[in-house]
Design a protein around this motif. Structure first.
Motif, PDB file in Angstrom:
ATOM      1  N   SER B  47       0.821  -1.205   0.000  1.00  0.00           N
ATOM      2  CA  SER B  47       0.000   0.000   0.000  1.00  0.00           C
ATOM      3  C   SER B  47       0.856   1.255   0.000  1.00  0.00           C
ATOM      4  O   SER B  47       0.554   2.227  -0.697  1.00  0.00           O
ATOM      5  N   ASP B 178      -5.823  -0.998  -4.800  1.00  0.00           N
ATOM      6  CA  ASP B 178      -5.214  -1.541  -3.579  1.00  0.00           C
ATOM      7  C   ASP B 178      -6.183  -2.514  -2.911  1.00  0.00           C
ATOM      8  O   ASP B 178      -7.088  -2.107  -2.206  1.00  0.00           O
ATOM      9  N   GLU B 179      -5.970  -3.781  -3.147  1.00  0.00           N
ATOM     10  CA  GLU B 179      -6.851  -4.831  -2.612  1.00  0.00           C
ATOM     11  C   GLU B 179      -8.323  -4.512  -2.856  1.00  0.00           C
ATOM     12  O   GLU B 179      -9.113  -4.472  -1.914  1.00  0.00           O
TER      13      GLU B 179
HETATM   14 MG   LIG Z   1      -2.326  -2.625   2.291  1.00  0.00          MG
END
Ligand SMILES: [Mg+2]
Ligand SMILES: Nc1ncnc2c1ncn2[C@@H]1O[C@H](COP(=O)(O)OP(=O)(O)O)[C@@H](O)[C@H]1O
Lengths: 355, 278
Positions: B47, B178-179
């Motif tokens: 991240s 991000d995910e």
């Molecule tokens: Mg993360």
């Protein structure tokens, strides 16, 4: 507010939201009514257990026995306690608290005269506290550990540790006695006191309504010092809480998302973070307002402000029970209303409470 | 063809009271108009790599890079203003959980409109028309209704579609996801991935797809970077996953990322809120 323009469709869903709001208002009103009933009941029993004979308080303790007996009958003090309670309750609900021994007027008339003075002062204080406290708190959170953050911390510290009457006296000494920038004790100068007829009892508002700018200036010069003083304490509290709410909001993911969209910092901070922080802030502001009302006894004493604080204090000193009980009930009702208002605002500001 | 994004020796360090945490320690890669996956366990710096590219590193962290280049723009040497103009417009990011990444007190429609208005002088009705169209293109069946809803009134899958709409409405060239499906129910994960897949292909975006799920990443991306404790331990083509050399990658492949070396990496620091202690 800005949302309304966008609400084009989905009338049906909104309506169900509105009815759930109506439901929560209703349930709150029931709670408020019960609280109010409790308040009346408690004051009734306080009025009966204290060692002051209400009849003697009215007719005076040198009145002949026949007069006392007549008064006892007239005011219903010869009835059983339960009937007395019902009588008290029905009268209280109509705003009839009897006459004040001190002023000889009905207590409600007295309250109508003194309450606006207190409300006006507390409102001015809260407005000052809001206008300064929120921006200060926001800046302190945004520029954490900077000079402005330290200043907010010091303001809060002083607000906690300096007694209000001392600050009030110092303020009078400097700005009234020394510099002459403001007027001294009271709400309005003697020059206007008798020519000015209040409408709402909020003198600033009345002066504007009547377009009387001389009075407005005079009233403003009277209220600004105690108002600023209360405003300071309100600001200290509001800025500290704003800072802490803002720090919490600024650490949330939706703030990252708002920045990722390319929004300006101004929009991120004031449009997103503060808008979210406003939800818990409503309660804080209501609390601050209530504190100013509560603290009115001290301020009103220092500034000879003819409000409900000094009215209650005087009544208590003179064992004027009708006035004390009536004033207590009115202040209690005010607090209940304030609570209701802040609860409503909370629901308006936070959509999550609506569904 | 010159790369869309060049990252060379990217480092992100958090200076905290208890010492310095090196979240990213010298990451380098290049990206064209392709799909790059970044995998690694929680706390490996995925991240923070993405956020450093976005310019959204927390203020108390220090970002350095020998080179951070987006489409010929030197991101290491650019004003905050210019950086902000890029965000949402040319580089966008999708966050993990719509429950937290959408503003809870603003309607979904307004949040999308705001995204358009950040980069274009555009009238309100025009903007909301485009927002509705965008909601439709993330396959929301009743866009007019969803437009007026608050984030808590929609499901996770719906929220993430709204998030995608909000981030793609300005047609960015690079998307960092991000995910994007980690917080969703398994049943809707595929729907959201399919939508993302379609939009990325249609619009010819470069994509950085961050995930802790190596298999998911390899099925979705052209190339995969494996990160561990702030460093890239392996880079490979998604199709050559089975030839992975690094034991850590092999561990991930075996779907056992938490065994073996996993307990060595620095633990995520606690979210402290000192303001409550006042
Ligand atoms: Mg993360
Ligand atoms: N705000 C922060 N303060 C201090 N350290 C942080 C912060 N955010 C992330 N880190 C550290 O950076 C490391 C990498 O985090 P991150 O990039 O979020 O990992 P992930 O691969 O799970 O996305 C973590 O080990 C964490 O300790």
């Amino acid at each position: 507010m800005a949302n309304t323009a966008d609400r084009v469709s989905t009338r049906g869903r909104r309506r169900s939201g509105a009815s759930s709001l109506a439901w929560s208002i209703l349930s709150f009103l029931v709670v408020a009514a019960i609280t109010f009933l409790g308040l009346i009941t408690v004051t009734f029993f306080i009025g009966r257990v204290i060692p002051i004979d209400p009849v003697l308080a009215i007719v005076g303790d040198r009145a002949p026995a026949s007069v006392v007996a007549a008064a006892r009958k007239q005011y219903g003090f010869d009835l059983p306690l339960w009937d007395q309670y019902l009588l008290y309750l029905t009268k209280a609900l109509k705003g009839d608290f009897g006459n004040s021994v001190l002023s000889t007027y009905p207590v409600m008339d007295d309250i109508r005269r003194v309450l606006p003075a207190t409300l006006e002062l507390a409102t001015v204080g809260t407005i000052i506290g809001l206008l300064l406290g929120i921006p200060l708190g926001v800046l302190a959170a945004v520029k954490r550990d900077s000079l402005i953050d330290q200043i907010v911390r010091v303001i809060g510290l002083v607000g906690y540790s300096v007694p209000i009457f001392w600050l009030g006296l110092m303020g009078l000494l400097v700005f009234y006695a020394r510099l002459g920038w403001v007027e001294g004790p009271g709400r309005i100068g003697v020059a206007y006191e008798y020519s000015f007829t209040p409408i709402t009892g909020l003198f600033l508002v009345d002066a504007i309504l009547q377009g009387d700018w001389d009075v407005f200036r005079d009233v403003f010069r009277h209220i600004i010092l105690p108002g600023a003083l209360l405003g300071y304490f309100s600001m200290a509290y509001i800025s500290r809480m704003t800072r802490s709410f803002m720090l919490n909001e600024l650490s949330q993911e939706y703030i990252v998302a708002a920045r990722a969209k390319g929004l300006s910092e101004t929009r991120v901070i004031w449009g997103h973070a503060l808008r979210n922080a406003a939800v818990p802030l409503v309660t804080v502001i209501a609390l601050s307002y209530a504190t100013l009302l509560e603290g009115s006894v001290l301020t009103e004493t220092v500034f000879a402000w003819p409000g409900i604080g000094s009215y209650l204090y005087n009544s208590l000193q003179n064992a004027d029970m009708n006035a004390v009980l009536g004033g207590t009930i009115v202040i209690g009702a005010l607090f209940i209303a304030l609570n209701l208002l802040s609860d409503l605002l909370y629901r308006v500001l936070d959509p999550r409470t609506r569904t | 063809m010159s790369a869309l994004l060049t990252v060379e020796d990217l480092r992100v360090a958090f200076h905290t009271r208890t010492g310095t945490v090196d979240a990213v320690r010298g990451v380098s890669f290049e990206l064209g108009r392709e799909r790059l996956g970044i995998v690694g366990e929680s706390g490996s710096g995925k991240s923070q790599t993405g956020r450093a590219i976005m310019g959204l590193t927390p203020p108390h962290a220090e970002v350095t890079a020998r080179k951070l280049d987006f489409d010929g723009i030197d991101l290491t040497n650019i004003s905050a203003r210019a950086r902000r103009d890029l965000r949402g417009d040319r580089i966008a990011m999708i966050l993990q959980d719509p429950k937290y990444s959408l503003d809870p007190v603003m309607t979904i429609g307004r949040q999308i409109v705001e995204s358009i208005q950040a980069h274009e002088k555009i009238g309100k009705s025009e903007a909301s028309k485009r927002a509705l169209a965008m909601l439709e293109s993330v396959q929301i069946r009743d866009p007019a209704r969803v437009y007026d809803l608050y984030p808590h009134e929609v499901s996770g899958g719906m929220g993430q579609r709204a998030m995608i709409a909000m981030m793609l409405i300005a047609n960015p060239q690079l998307l960092i996801a991000d995910e994007p499906t980690s917080a969703l129910d398994v049943t809707v994960q595929l729907d959201v991935l399919r939508i993302l897949d379609q939009l990325v292909t249609e619009r010819g975006m470069g994509l950085i797809f961050i995930s802790h799920d190596l298999r998911l990443v390899s099925s979705f991306c052209d190339r995969v970077i494996v990160m561990y404790a702030g460093r890239i331990v392996e880079q490979l083509k998604a199709s050559e996953l089975n030839q992975a050399q690094h034991p850590y990658t092999r561990g991930l492949l075996d779907c056992m990322p938490r065994l073996g070396a996993a307990d060595r990496h620095p633990l995520p620091t606690l979210d402290r809120k000192p303001e409550w202690a006042l």
